[in-house]
Motif scaffolding. Structure first.
Motif, PDB file in Angstrom:
ATOM      1  N   UNK A 230       0.798  -1.239   0.000  1.00  0.00           N
ATOM      2  CA  UNK A 230       0.000   0.000   0.000  1.00  0.00           C
ATOM      3  C   UNK A 230       0.826   1.282   0.000  1.00  0.00           C
ATOM      4  N   UNK A 231       2.133   1.172  -0.236  1.00  0.00           N
ATOM      5  CA  UNK A 231       2.952   2.382  -0.282  1.00  0.00           C
ATOM      6  C   UNK A 231       2.638   3.176  -1.561  1.00  0.00           C
ATOM      7  N   UNK A 232       2.801   4.491  -1.459  1.00  0.00           N
ATOM      8  CA  UNK A 232       2.649   5.339  -2.640  1.00  0.00           C
ATOM      9  C   UNK A 232       4.048   5.668  -3.159  1.00  0.00           C
ATOM     10  N   UNK A 233       4.282   5.436  -4.464  1.00  0.00           N
ATOM     11  CA  UNK A 233       5.597   5.712  -5.047  1.00  0.00           C
ATOM     12  C   UNK A 233       5.470   6.923  -5.962  1.00  0.00           C
ATOM     13  N   UNK A 234       6.353   7.886  -5.763  1.00  0.00           N
ATOM     14  CA  UNK A 234       6.206   9.138  -6.511  1.00  0.00           C
ATOM     15  C   UNK A 234       7.033   9.186  -7.784  1.00  0.00           C
ATOM     16  N   UNK A 235       7.784   8.109  -8.081  1.00  0.00           N
ATOM     17  CA  UNK A 235       8.472   8.021  -9.364  1.00  0.00           C
ATOM     18  C   UNK A 235       8.165   6.667  -9.988  1.00  0.00           C
ATOM     19  N   UNK A 236       8.347   6.602 -11.300  1.00  0.00           N
ATOM     20  CA  UNK A 236       8.098   5.330 -12.004  1.00  0.00           C
ATOM     21  C   UNK A 236       9.249   4.347 -11.794  1.00  0.00           C
ATOM     22  N   UNK A 258       5.795  -7.524 -11.957  1.00  0.00           N
ATOM     23  CA  UNK A 258       5.171  -6.222 -11.661  1.00  0.00           C
ATOM     24  C   UNK A 258       3.943  -6.004 -12.553  1.00  0.00           C
ATOM     25  N   UNK A 259       3.461  -7.114 -13.147  1.00  0.00           N
ATOM     26  CA  UNK A 259       2.302  -6.971 -14.041  1.00  0.00           C
ATOM     27  C   UNK A 259       1.200  -7.979 -13.695  1.00  0.00           C
ATOM     28  N   UNK A 260       1.020  -8.213 -12.398  1.00  0.00           N
ATOM     29  CA  UNK A 260      -0.046  -9.136 -12.006  1.00  0.00           C
ATOM     30  C   UNK A 260       0.273 -10.585 -12.360  1.00  0.00           C
ATOM     31  N   UNK A 289       3.107   2.107 -16.274  1.00  0.00           N
ATOM     32  CA  UNK A 289       2.125   3.181 -16.176  1.00  0.00           C
ATOM     33  C   UNK A 289       1.829   3.532 -14.720  1.00  0.00           C
ATOM     34  N   UNK A 290       1.207   4.681 -14.548  1.00  0.00           N
ATOM     35  CA  UNK A 290       0.821   5.091 -13.205  1.00  0.00           C
ATOM     36  C   UNK A 290      -0.403   4.294 -12.772  1.00  0.00           C
ATOM     37  N   UNK A 291      -0.678   4.337 -11.470  1.00  0.00           N
ATOM     38  CA  UNK A 291      -1.872   3.657 -10.958  1.00  0.00           C
ATOM     39  C   UNK A 291      -1.530   2.491 -10.059  1.00  0.00           C
ATOM     40  N   UNK A 292      -2.552   1.693  -9.806  1.00  0.00           N
ATOM     41  CA  UNK A 292      -2.435   0.545  -8.923  1.00  0.00           C
ATOM     42  C   UNK A 292      -1.537  -0.518  -9.565  1.00  0.00           C
ATOM     43  N   UNK A 327       1.041  -1.483  -4.782  1.00  0.00           N
ATOM     44  CA  UNK A 327       1.493  -0.114  -4.536  1.00  0.00           C
ATOM     45  C   UNK A 327       0.762   0.837  -5.483  1.00  0.00           C
ATOM     46  N   UNK A 328       0.794   2.098  -5.132  1.00  0.00           N
ATOM     47  CA  UNK A 328       0.165   3.128  -5.942  1.00  0.00           C
ATOM     48  C   UNK A 328       1.291   3.919  -6.612  1.00  0.00           C
TER      49      UNK A 328
END
Ligand SMILES: Nc1nc2c(c(=O)[nH]1)N[C@H]1C(S)=C(S)[C@@H](COP(=O)(O)O)O[C@H]1N2
Ligand SMILES: [Mo]
Length: 330
Positions: A230-236, A258-260, A289-292, A327-328
């Motif tokens: 559940x961490x938010x990451x501010x860079x790709x 990292x793709x499900x 991409x951004x998002x969940x 993560x977000x």
């Protein structure tokens, strides 16, 4: 429904409450401690998880005046050693990771230390077991009991430790003496040990009586330590990191998705501190991409292939379930 199927169904329904209550009885609750963000290769003693069924025995709080290690049973040369005699014997150091069989997927009841003590093999050889013996029955000062195949005494990593990370063992971790046999879960790693009886039968151990595994062979595990769930990451861009462990079977490779879990990529492995230690892995990546975003890890050991996600419940044999986090990404 055929009669046979109906009977099987009935049998299952009738046994269900027993199965559920047996599980409740078998609850194993390791005490874990808050740690820094980075998992350290060697866990400091005061952060190392603690688990025992009833706490350190009172008799050992006063010291070792009334304590001895006895090697008994079907041997030609029974041994009875006090603490001073144990300390005088030649000692070796082994880095061994300890993993509780009740540790859930992604759980913290796994830690690593450098143990110092006497090789188990030397002691058992000296006691000289009779030819047709198969088992070590172990007993501890707190009443805990276990049995382990005698051939495990020959394991090159098996020791009776008096020290942990260079300090004398403390009471929580088994002072004055504890057993460590690489490749087995924590239930077999007896603290406060006082007797090794050589026998040719193998009685159920404390946890085995409550339904847990008899063999307690560690399964492959891998864990994501960074980022956190559940961490938010501010860079790709990110570096995903964690640990993997397979007892004494060595980690061969670690893969991250990292793709499900559609695709998996190899992570970079650090050199393990010993053949019996957890391994640190890392995987630098750029999220598409951004998002969940779902992140998962799996590992393979040197013998049994890739980690299987089939049984995620630690009861009764321990789990090798795949650790997944979300993560977000911004
Ligand atoms: N004497 C004794 N040894 C024991 C136990 C116990 O209850 N009594 N618990 C076992 C379990 S279930 C685990 S996971 C490990 C934990 O060791 P630690 O407390 O040093 O981390 O000790 C093992 N050795
Ligand atoms: Mo445990």
């Amino acid at each position: 429904m055929t009669r046979a199927r109906f009977l099987r169904f009935l049998f299952f329904i009738l046994l269900l409450p027993f199965a559920l209550s047996a599980k409740a009885l078998a609850a194993m609750v390791p005490q874990v401690f808050k740690k820094g963000k980075e998992t350290r290769p060697i866990t400091p003693v005061n952060e190392f998880y603690v688990e025992d069924y009833s706490g350190p025995p009172k008799s050992l709080r006063q010291g070792t005046a009334n304590w001895k290690l006895n090697v008994t049973g079907k041997v030609d040369n029974p041994l009875s050693l006090n603490y001073q005699q144990i300390l005088k014997r030649p000692s070796v150091k082994r880095i061994i990771t300890l993993n509780c069989i009740g540790n859930p997927v992604g759980g913290q009841a796994i830690d690593n230390a450098e143990w110092e003590g006497i090789p188990l093999k030397d002691l058992i050889d000296e006691a000289d077991p009779h030819f047709f013996t198969s088992t070590m029955i172990l007993r501890a000062e707190d009443g805990y009991f276990e049995s382990i195949p005698l051939k495990k005494a020959k394991h090159p990593g098996a020791i009776l430790a008096t020290k942990m990370n260079g300090e004398p063992l403390n009471l929580n971790h088994g002072f004055p003496l504890r057993l460590l046999i690489p490749g087995l879960y924590g239930i077999k790693q007896m603290k406060w040990i006082k007797e090794i009886e050589i026998a040719n039968h193998s009685p159920k151990g404390y946890w085995h009586k409550k339904g847990w595994s008899k063999q307690a062979k560690v399964k492959i595990i891998s864990r994501i330590d960074s980022p956190e769930n559940n961490e938010t990451l501010f860079t790709r861009q990110a570096v995903i990191k964690g640990i993997a462990f397979a007892g004494d079977r060595g980690i061969q490779y670690v893969q991250v998705s990292i793709d499900g879990e559609k695709t998996w990529s190899l992570a970079k492995l650090e050199k393990p501190l010993s053949p019996y230690s957890w391994v640190f892995w890392s995987y630098p990546c750029t999220f598409a991409k951004a998002g969940r975003t779902l992140i998962a890890v799996r590992a393979a050991d040197q013998f049994s292939g890739i980690q299987q996600d089939d049984l995620r419940d630690p009861f009764p044999n321990g789990t090798s379930g795949i650790h997944r986090i979300e993560v977000q990404v911004f």
